[in-house]
Every structure is written in C-alpha cells, then in structure tokens.
Motif scaffolding. Structure first.
Motif, PDB file in Angstrom:
ATOM      1  N   THR A  94       0.858  -1.184   0.000  1.00 44.29           N
ATOM      2  CA  THR A  94       0.000   0.000   0.000  1.00 44.29           C
ATOM      3  C   THR A  94       0.893   1.232   0.000  1.00 44.29           C
ATOM      4  O   THR A  94       1.823   1.332   0.803  1.00 44.29           O
ATOM      5  CB  THR A  94      -0.906   0.019   1.247  1.00 44.29           C
ATOM      6  N   LEU A  95       0.627   2.163  -0.919  1.00 45.41           N
ATOM      7  CA  LEU A  95       1.349   3.429  -0.949  1.00 45.41           C
ATOM      8  C   LEU A  95       0.592   4.439  -0.109  1.00 45.41           C
ATOM      9  O   LEU A  95      -0.626   4.549  -0.216  1.00 45.41           O
ATOM     10  CB  LEU A  95       1.475   3.943  -2.382  1.00 45.41           C
ATOM     11  N   LEU A  96       1.298   5.192   0.716  1.00 45.88           N
ATOM     12  CA  LEU A  96       0.689   6.172   1.611  1.00 45.88           C
ATOM     13  C   LEU A  96       1.387   7.510   1.452  1.00 45.88           C
ATOM     14  O   LEU A  96       2.618   7.574   1.452  1.00 45.88           O
ATOM     15  CB  LEU A  96       0.849   5.727   3.071  1.00 45.88           C
ATOM     16  N   THR A  97       0.613   8.584   1.324  1.00 42.52           N
ATOM     17  CA  THR A  97       1.180   9.930   1.311  1.00 42.52           C
ATOM     18  C   THR A  97       0.278  10.886   2.068  1.00 42.52           C
ATOM     19  O   THR A  97      -0.938  10.691   2.127  1.00 42.52           O
ATOM     20  CB  THR A  97       1.366  10.502  -0.112  1.00 42.52           C
ATOM     21  N   MET A 100       5.793  10.265   3.018  1.00 45.16           N
ATOM     22  CA  MET A 100       5.357   9.071   2.302  1.00 45.16           C
ATOM     23  C   MET A 100       5.932   7.830   2.972  1.00 45.16           C
ATOM     24  O   MET A 100       6.891   7.903   3.731  1.00 45.16           O
ATOM     25  CB  MET A 100       5.827   9.161   0.846  1.00 45.16           C
ATOM     26  N   CYS A 101       5.343   6.705   2.617  1.00 41.50           N
ATOM     27  CA  CYS A 101       5.821   5.419   3.125  1.00 41.50           C
ATOM     28  C   CYS A 101       7.171   5.075   2.491  1.00 41.50           C
ATOM     29  O   CYS A 101       7.726   5.844   1.705  1.00 41.50           O
ATOM     30  CB  CYS A 101       4.789   4.333   2.832  1.00 41.50           C
ATOM     31  N   GLY A 102       7.672   3.905   2.778  1.00 38.82           N
ATOM     32  CA  GLY A 102       8.987   3.469   2.330  1.00 38.82           C
ATOM     33  C   GLY A 102       9.185   3.403   0.835  1.00 38.82           C
ATOM     34  O   GLY A 102      10.314   3.283   0.364  1.00 38.82           O
ATOM     35  N   THR A 156      -0.569   2.332   7.574  1.00 39.28           N
ATOM     36  CA  THR A 156      -1.770   3.173   7.601  1.00 39.28           C
ATOM     37  C   THR A 156      -1.353   4.642   7.649  1.00 39.28           C
ATOM     38  O   THR A 156      -0.202   4.954   7.994  1.00 39.28           O
ATOM     39  CB  THR A 156      -2.645   2.876   8.842  1.00 39.28           C
ATOM     40  N   ILE A 157      -2.278   5.520   7.343  1.00 43.49           N
ATOM     41  CA  ILE A 157      -2.008   6.955   7.438  1.00 43.49           C
ATOM     42  C   ILE A 157      -1.679   7.326   8.886  1.00 43.49           C
ATOM     43  O   ILE A 157      -0.752   8.102   9.136  1.00 43.49           O
ATOM     44  CB  ILE A 157      -3.192   7.782   6.893  1.00 43.49           C
TER      45      ILE A 157
END
Length: 100
Positions: A25-28, A37-39, A65-66
């Motif tokens: 999952t991409l998170l920003t 942002m995630c890794g 998660t955010i």
C-alpha cells in the motif's frame, strides 16, 4: 483502490492518499509545500536526479496506515526538507507542521 481524503492537523489541511496495490500500500500526506510518504519513496533519487525540482519530502518505513505514517519517525528526508528544519527521527506530524 485509491482513497483520497482531507485531514486536519492543528488547524491546517493536508491531503491523505492511500493506494492499495498487490502486496503493498502506498501512503502519502501532502500540502502545497511538500509531503511525507511510506517506504516506497526514493529520497536518494529526489536528492540526486531530481534535485533541481527542490522537492520537500520525508520517508517513514514500516508503516501500513495513514495514522502510522503520521506518528512514525522519518527515516530519511530530502535536502530541501532539511532547509525547512525537517530532520530524520522527527514524526510525520512534526514534519508536516514545518511545511506550513
């Protein structure tokens, strides 16, 4: 699935984006100045090949998660983020508040 929602941090609006992909999952979380942002974020690339764009960004690893992104310590930040006082080890929330 893509989820986009506004979030407020200490009276300031940001945009949270979640992109669910196979096995990750991409998170920003972003505003007009920059983002965390995630890794999946490649800070090295932003600092080298895209340095002329002066991107303000920070990366937290191991978040899913955010909420985790907001509370996790940043593992790396861009040179432009450092100019705003954003440092490794700072939480996502702390970094975002330096972007206002």
């Amino acid at each position: 699935m893509v989820i986009i929602e506004p979030i407020m941090i200490k009276g300031h609006f940001f945009t949270a984006v979640v992109v669910q992909l196979p096995k990750t999952t991409l998170l920003t979380v972003s505003n007009n100045t920059g983002y965390i942002m995630c890794g999946a974020l490649d800070v090295g690339l932003l600092n080298s090949h895209l340095a002329d764009r002066k991107i303000v960004a920070g990366r937290a690893v191991g978040v899913k998660t955010i909420d985790e992104l907001l509370t996790a310590p940043l593992e790396s930040v861009t040179y432009e983020a450092e100019q705003l006082g954003i440092t490794e080890g700072m939480t996502g929330v702390e970094a975002l508040l330096k972007m206002i």
